[in-house]
Design a protein around this motif. Structure first.
Motif, short mmCIF file in Angstrom:
data_model
loop_
_atom_site.label_atom_id
_atom_site.label_comp_id
_atom_site.label_asym_id
_atom_site.label_seq_id
_atom_site.Cartn_x
_atom_site.Cartn_y
_atom_site.Cartn_z
N LEU A 37 -46.15 -64.37 23.64
CA LEU A 37 -46.93 -63.23 23.15
C LEU A 37 -46.16 -62.33 22.18
O LEU A 37 -46.66 -61.30 21.77
N GLY A 87 -43.28 -59.10 24.82
CA GLY A 87 -44.51 -58.56 24.24
C GLY A 87 -44.79 -57.17 24.78
O GLY A 87 -44.46 -56.86 25.93
N PHE A 93 -45.80 -54.51 33.13
CA PHE A 93 -46.06 -55.90 33.54
C PHE A 93 -45.16 -56.86 32.77
O PHE A 93 -45.61 -57.93 32.34
N GLY A 94 -43.92 -56.44 32.58
CA GLY A 94 -43.02 -57.25 31.76
C GLY A 94 -41.69 -57.56 32.41
O GLY A 94 -40.81 -58.14 31.78
N ALA A 118 -49.90 -53.44 25.15
CA ALA A 118 -51.15 -54.00 24.61
C ALA A 118 -52.38 -53.17 24.96
O ALA A 118 -53.30 -53.02 24.14
N GLU A 195 -59.49 -58.92 22.58
CA GLU A 195 -58.65 -60.14 22.55
C GLU A 195 -57.71 -60.04 21.35
O GLU A 195 -58.12 -59.61 20.27
N ILE A 226 -57.32 -57.57 26.95
CA ILE A 226 -57.32 -56.47 27.91
C ILE A 226 -58.76 -55.98 28.08
O ILE A 226 -59.59 -56.14 27.17
#
Ligand code: SAH
Length: 259
Positions: A37, A87, A93-94, A118, A195, A226
């Protein structure tokens, strides 16, 4: 430059959304471990570095986390400046937090560099303000994907009155819909599904809670995407259908500018 690992957020995709600090880290890098990503266009900032793909695009289904840890440690101990490029933001969430801790426990100097996550980028690219005076007083970032069995308190989310931004939700639309409805969220709550946010092939699908699964299916929504759930997801519609609301906001803004 001393041995160091930079855990760097590459932002949502648009290379112009990279931070200046990320660019500096890339310029100094000897080795760049690049995640899924990440838009490879950002690698123009590190032409001399060794690039190691550690995501699915790297040829394997998924590089084991323990292998990535060891790789970073090995290069750092050889005195290399390592950039681990992720990303969005490294700590949304990484796994940025876990990796930083693991490396620091082994005596490695670590610096984290924010990226634009994102969820925030996607909403903004679609003109959705995630917070809006009189409409949403907060925003909650949630992942629909868990490796353990920890479950979310969907009822609290449904009733929080904050905008929900859901990551990794494409394969979980049915569960998200059911849980939020069971938690008491209104059936006509607006939903935006975005998207490839910030990339030239970005697509967005607007819907409402009850219809979001069917609409996503007809739209052929694909990951990465998302979901933005809450009144602000229909912000443009709110403004169009309630001219008074828009006028009031504009007047208040004008007032704030003057004062
Ligand atoms: N650290 C990243 C998130 C990694 S989890 C960040 O801060 O953005 C991966 C999830 O992020 C995807 O499943 C998707 O939900 C979301 N995502 C990442 N890039 C995206 C993009 N360009 N457009 C839409 N969603 C994206």
């Amino acid at each position: 430059m001393s041995a160091k690992v930079w855990l760097v957020g590459a932002g949502p995709g648009d290379p112009e959304l990279l931070t200046l600090k990320a660019v500096r880290a890339l310029r100094e890098a000897d080795v760049v471990l690049i995640d899924d990503l990440v838009n490879e266009a950002v690698l123009e900032h590190c032409p001399g570095a060794r690039i190691i793909p550690v995501g699915k695009r790297g040829g394997c289904r998924s590089t084991p986390q323990a292998f990535i840890h060891r790789l970073m440690l090995r290069y750092a101990r050889h005195g290399k400046c390592v950039v681990r490029l992720k990303g969005g933001d490294p700590c949304i969430f990484g796994r940025g937090g876990e990796e930083a801790q693991w490396l620091r426990e082994r005596g490695v100097d670590v610096e984290l560099v924010n990226g634009i996550t994102a969820g925030l980028a996607g909403a903004t690219q679609c003109d959705i303000p995630l917070t809006l005076r009189g409409v949403a007083r907060g925003v909650t970032l949630v992942t629909a994907h868990t490796q353990d069995d920890s479950s979310l308190n969907w009822q609290a989310l449904a009733q929080s009155g904050t905008t929900l931004v859901i990551y990794m939700g494409v394969a979980k639309l049915s569960e998200i819909r059911e849980q939020l409805l069971a938690g008491g969220m209104a059936t006509d709550t607006p939903v935006a599904m975005i998207e490839n946010a910030s990339l030239p092939h970005q697509r967005e699908c607007r819907s409402v809670l009850t219809a979001m699964e069917d609409d996503a299916h007809s739209f052929e929504l694909k990951s990465p995407a998302i979901l933005v759930i809450g009144a602000v997801a229909a912000c443009e519609e709110i403004k169009r259908s309630q001219p008074r609301f828009t006028r009031q906001l504009l007047q208040e803004d004008a007032f704030q500018c003057r004062s």
